[in-house]
Design a protein around this motif. Structure first.
Motif, PDB file in Angstrom:
ATOM      1  N   THR A 115      -5.047 -28.689  -9.610  1.00  0.00           N
ATOM      2  CA  THR A 115      -4.074 -29.119 -10.805  1.00  0.00           C
ATOM      3  C   THR A 115      -5.130 -29.364 -11.916  1.00  0.00           C
ATOM      4  O   THR A 115      -6.347 -29.368 -11.763  1.00  0.00           O
ATOM      5  CB  THR A 115      -3.613 -30.707 -10.188  1.00  0.00           C
ATOM      6  OG1 THR A 115      -2.893 -31.167 -11.310  1.00  0.00           O
ATOM      7  CG2 THR A 115      -4.756 -31.704 -10.012  1.00  0.00           C
ATOM      8  N   LYS A 116      -4.109 -29.169 -13.037  1.00  0.00           N
ATOM      9  CA  LYS A 116      -4.821 -29.351 -14.419  1.00  0.00           C
ATOM     10  C   LYS A 116      -4.823 -30.880 -14.738  1.00  0.00           C
ATOM     11  O   LYS A 116      -5.395 -31.099 -15.910  1.00  0.00           O
ATOM     12  CB  LYS A 116      -4.674 -28.618 -15.203  1.00  0.00           C
ATOM     13  CG  LYS A 116      -4.994 -27.093 -15.175  1.00  0.00           C
ATOM     14  CD  LYS A 116      -4.377 -26.206 -16.150  1.00  0.00           C
ATOM     15  CE  LYS A 116      -4.649 -24.503 -15.778  1.00  0.00           C
ATOM     16  NZ  LYS A 116      -3.981 -23.696 -17.063  1.00  0.00           N
ATOM     17  N   SER A 117      -4.075 -31.665 -14.071  1.00  0.00           N
ATOM     18  CA  SER A 117      -3.651 -33.073 -14.462  1.00  0.00           C
ATOM     19  C   SER A 117      -4.761 -34.095 -14.244  1.00  0.00           C
ATOM     20  O   SER A 117      -5.882 -33.543 -13.545  1.00  0.00           O
ATOM     21  CB  SER A 117      -2.496 -33.558 -14.035  1.00  0.00           C
ATOM     22  OG  SER A 117      -2.625 -33.879 -12.728  1.00  0.00           O
ATOM     23  N   ASP A 118      -4.724 -35.208 -14.496  1.00  0.00           N
ATOM     24  CA  ASP A 118      -5.882 -36.240 -14.036  1.00  0.00           C
ATOM     25  C   ASP A 118      -5.542 -36.881 -12.739  1.00  0.00           C
ATOM     26  O   ASP A 118      -6.222 -37.689 -12.420  1.00  0.00           O
ATOM     27  CB  ASP A 118      -5.931 -37.116 -15.359  1.00  0.00           C
ATOM     28  CG  ASP A 118      -4.765 -38.112 -15.374  1.00  0.00           C
ATOM     29  OD1 ASP A 118      -3.878 -38.155 -14.546  1.00  0.00           O
ATOM     30  OD2 ASP A 118      -4.953 -38.863 -16.318  1.00  0.00           O
ATOM     31  N   ALA A 119      -4.523 -36.130 -11.830  1.00  0.00           N
ATOM     32  CA  ALA A 119      -4.569 -36.992 -10.530  1.00  0.00           C
ATOM     33  C   ALA A 119      -4.173 -35.765  -9.556  1.00  0.00           C
ATOM     34  O   ALA A 119      -3.204 -34.804  -9.985  1.00  0.00           O
ATOM     35  CB  ALA A 119      -3.480 -38.009 -10.571  1.00  0.00           C
ATOM     36  N   LEU A 120      -4.695 -35.750  -8.369  1.00  0.00           N
ATOM     37  CA  LEU A 120      -4.450 -34.919  -7.250  1.00  0.00           C
ATOM     38  C   LEU A 120      -3.368 -35.365  -6.219  1.00  0.00           C
ATOM     39  O   LEU A 120      -3.849 -36.292  -5.756  1.00  0.00           O
ATOM     40  CB  LEU A 120      -5.928 -34.273  -6.715  1.00  0.00           C
ATOM     41  CG  LEU A 120      -5.329 -33.533  -5.573  1.00  0.00           C
ATOM     42  CD1 LEU A 120      -5.276 -31.894  -5.914  1.00  0.00           C
ATOM     43  CD2 LEU A 120      -7.049 -33.458  -4.497  1.00  0.00           C
ATOM     44  N   PRO A 121      -2.420 -34.681  -6.273  1.00  0.00           N
ATOM     45  CA  PRO A 121      -1.535 -35.092  -5.196  1.00  0.00           C
ATOM     46  C   PRO A 121      -1.743 -34.765  -3.837  1.00  0.00           C
ATOM     47  O   PRO A 121      -2.408 -33.769  -3.668  1.00  0.00           O
ATOM     48  CB  PRO A 121      -0.251 -34.363  -5.717  1.00  0.00           C
ATOM     49  CG  PRO A 121      -0.163 -33.800  -6.819  1.00  0.00           C
ATOM     50  CD  PRO A 121      -1.860 -33.579  -6.965  1.00  0.00           C
ATOM     51  N   LEU A 122      -1.756 -35.868  -2.769  1.00  0.00           N
ATOM     52  CA  LEU A 122      -2.226 -35.490  -1.707  1.00  0.00           C
ATOM     53  C   LEU A 122      -1.165 -35.265  -0.926  1.00  0.00           C
ATOM     54  O   LEU A 122       0.034 -35.858  -0.965  1.00  0.00           O
ATOM     55  CB  LEU A 122      -3.121 -36.787  -1.105  1.00  0.00           C
ATOM     56  CG  LEU A 122      -4.312 -37.267  -2.069  1.00  0.00           C
ATOM     57  CD1 LEU A 122      -5.002 -38.534  -1.496  1.00  0.00           C
ATOM     58  CD2 LEU A 122      -5.102 -36.130  -2.102  1.00  0.00           C
ATOM     59  N   PHE A 145     -11.375 -37.276 -12.550  1.00  0.00           N
ATOM     60  CA  PHE A 145     -12.168 -37.372 -14.079  1.00  0.00           C
ATOM     61  C   PHE A 145     -12.881 -36.181 -14.312  1.00  0.00           C
ATOM     62  O   PHE A 145     -13.358 -35.287 -13.662  1.00  0.00           O
ATOM     63  CB  PHE A 145     -13.018 -38.429 -13.766  1.00  0.00           C
ATOM     64  CG  PHE A 145     -12.224 -40.057 -13.629  1.00  0.00           C
ATOM     65  CD1 PHE A 145     -11.897 -40.899 -14.783  1.00  0.00           C
ATOM     66  CD2 PHE A 145     -12.033 -40.250 -12.365  1.00  0.00           C
ATOM     67  CE1 PHE A 145     -11.214 -41.936 -14.597  1.00  0.00           C
ATOM     68  CE2 PHE A 145     -11.231 -41.507 -12.276  1.00  0.00           C
ATOM     69  CZ  PHE A 145     -10.862 -42.134 -13.303  1.00  0.00           C
ATOM     70  N   THR A 146     -13.152 -36.177 -15.754  1.00  0.00           N
ATOM     71  CA  THR A 146     -13.818 -34.887 -16.138  1.00  0.00           C
ATOM     72  C   THR A 146     -15.279 -35.164 -16.045  1.00  0.00           C
ATOM     73  O   THR A 146     -15.869 -36.173 -16.138  1.00  0.00           O
ATOM     74  CB  THR A 146     -13.583 -34.768 -17.799  1.00  0.00           C
ATOM     75  OG1 THR A 146     -12.039 -34.770 -18.089  1.00  0.00           O
ATOM     76  CG2 THR A 146     -14.312 -33.684 -18.551  1.00  0.00           C
ATOM     77  N   ASN A 147     -15.867 -33.983 -15.589  1.00  0.00           N
ATOM     78  CA  ASN A 147     -17.262 -34.119 -15.176  1.00  0.00           C
ATOM     79  C   ASN A 147     -18.069 -33.795 -16.526  1.00  0.00           C
ATOM     80  O   ASN A 147     -18.569 -32.720 -16.955  1.00  0.00           O
ATOM     81  CB  ASN A 147     -17.687 -32.807 -14.397  1.00  0.00           C
ATOM     82  CG  ASN A 147     -19.155 -32.817 -14.022  1.00  0.00           C
ATOM     83  OD1 ASN A 147     -19.813 -33.957 -13.829  1.00  0.00           O
ATOM     84  ND2 ASN A 147     -19.736 -31.915 -13.567  1.00  0.00           N
ATOM     85  N   LEU A 173     -12.063 -38.328  -7.575  1.00  0.00           N
ATOM     86  CA  LEU A 173     -12.761 -37.114  -7.928  1.00  0.00           C
ATOM     87  C   LEU A 173     -13.361 -36.991  -9.402  1.00  0.00           C
ATOM     88  O   LEU A 173     -12.657 -37.458 -10.234  1.00  0.00           O
ATOM     89  CB  LEU A 173     -11.655 -35.951  -7.554  1.00  0.00           C
ATOM     90  CG  LEU A 173     -11.141 -35.621  -5.790  1.00  0.00           C
ATOM     91  CD1 LEU A 173     -10.014 -35.088  -5.789  1.00  0.00           C
ATOM     92  CD2 LEU A 173     -12.749 -34.741  -5.176  1.00  0.00           C
ATOM     93  N   ILE A 174     -14.200 -36.085  -9.335  1.00  0.00           N
ATOM     94  CA  ILE A 174     -14.898 -35.688 -10.514  1.00  0.00           C
ATOM     95  C   ILE A 174     -14.756 -34.045 -10.464  1.00  0.00           C
ATOM     96  O   ILE A 174     -15.313 -33.467  -9.602  1.00  0.00           O
ATOM     97  CB  ILE A 174     -16.348 -36.124 -10.837  1.00  0.00           C
ATOM     98  CG1 ILE A 174     -16.441 -37.568 -10.919  1.00  0.00           C
ATOM     99  CG2 ILE A 174     -16.884 -35.581 -12.072  1.00  0.00           C
ATOM    100  CD1 ILE A 174     -17.671 -38.299 -10.853  1.00  0.00           C
ATOM    101  N   ARG A 175     -14.130 -33.502 -11.392  1.00  0.00           N
ATOM    102  CA  ARG A 175     -13.823 -32.422 -11.439  1.00  0.00           C
ATOM    103  C   ARG A 175     -14.944 -31.264 -11.168  1.00  0.00           C
ATOM    104  O   ARG A 175     -15.877 -31.535 -12.244  1.00  0.00           O
ATOM    105  CB  ARG A 175     -12.941 -31.816 -12.826  1.00  0.00           C
ATOM    106  CG  ARG A 175     -12.357 -30.491 -12.414  1.00  0.00           C
ATOM    107  CD  ARG A 175     -11.415 -30.176 -13.841  1.00  0.00           C
ATOM    108  NE  ARG A 175     -10.459 -31.159 -14.175  1.00  0.00           N
ATOM    109  CZ  ARG A 175      -9.221 -31.142 -13.544  1.00  0.00           C
ATOM    110  NH1 ARG A 175      -8.951 -30.451 -12.637  1.00  0.00           N
ATOM    111  NH2 ARG A 175      -8.215 -32.142 -13.930  1.00  0.00           N
ATOM    112  N   ASP A 176     -14.835 -30.430 -10.391  1.00  0.00           N
ATOM    113  CA  ASP A 176     -15.901 -29.361  -9.929  1.00  0.00           C
ATOM    114  C   ASP A 176     -17.308 -30.193  -9.752  1.00  0.00           C
ATOM    115  O   ASP A 176     -18.378 -29.547 -10.210  1.00  0.00           O
ATOM    116  CB  ASP A 176     -16.180 -28.487 -11.252  1.00  0.00           C
ATOM    117  CG  ASP A 176     -14.978 -27.475 -11.206  1.00  0.00           C
ATOM    118  OD1 ASP A 176     -14.252 -27.249 -10.226  1.00  0.00           O
ATOM    119  OD2 ASP A 176     -14.489 -27.166 -12.443  1.00  0.00           O
TER     120      ASP A 176
END
Length: 214
Positions: A115-122, A145-147, A173-176
């Motif tokens: 996802t490109k949003s700031d929340a991941l659907p589980l 959150f952005t890394n 989560l922190i992206r990547d």
């Protein structure tokens, strides 16, 4: 926390290393021992070889709604983890939190690209109950959150977002980069981490076979 948490943190780090979640010196673990103090893994320590000397005692400093922490041991030869500010933010936000774990796995990196949003659907798996969600067919998201290269900036963004809106689950989560979980006990923190990593593996596997996971 009345007992010395370091032996349990050492055992947890070795377990997570063996599972591929704390390769080399990656990741960090902490445990609060009072309202204002917590132990955290030192910077640059191999997580399969930790000893009691590899932890730094930190003092949590909260003033006017802000957060930060400073080493309590002035003679310590260890530097605290570079991501200590994230742990400080979590402890400041959630007074019941006693433990905070941050690990890097292939799966928790990959799912942030779903996802490109700031929340991941589980996905509404039965395992969601392990995170304290007991609804039928729950609609749950995990914050992303952005890394930023400047870790304190990540911590500030976590603090700002969660101060206004509490997350549905005790994880982010922190992206990547990795996942962080927190809990009111050492055992529960390990359980939360195992649950979220299971969910991430499920999400990766379902993508491979073209399943609908929402």
């Amino acid at each position: 926390m009345s007992i010395d948490p370091c032996p349990t943190l050492i055992a947890a780090a070795r377990q997570f290393y063996q599972m591929g979640w704390m390769i080399g010196t990656a990741g960090n673990l902490s445990a609060r021992i009072s309202d204002n103090n917590f132990w955290i893994t030192g910077s640059g320590c191999p997580k399969n070889q930790l000893t009691a000397d590899d932890f730094v005692l930190m003092t949590l400093n909260s003033d006017k709604g802000e957060f930060n922490s400073t080493p309590t041991q002035s003679d310590s030869q260890k530097r605290p983890s570079a991501e200590t500010s994230i742990h400080a933010a979590i402890y400041s936000l959630f007074p019941d939190t006693q433990v905070c774990y941050h690990v890097h796995s292939i799966e928790n990196n990959l799912v942030t690209r779903f996802t490109k949003s700031d929340a991941l659907p589980l996905p509404p798996l039965e395992m969601i109950k392990g995170l304290g969600i007991w609804e039928e067919n729950p609609q749950v998201t995990m914050p992303i959150f952005t890394n930023h290269s400047e870790v304190s900036r990540i911590a500030s963004e976590i603090y700002t977002r969660f101060k206004d809106t509490k997350p549905q689950v005790p994880a982010l989560l922190i992206r990547d980069h990795g996942v962080t979980v927190w809990a009111d006990s050492l055992e529960r923190a390990s359980n939360y981490l195992e649950v979220v990593e299971y969910i991430f593996r499920y999400m990766i596997a379902s993508q491979k076979v073209g399943m609908e996971i929402s």
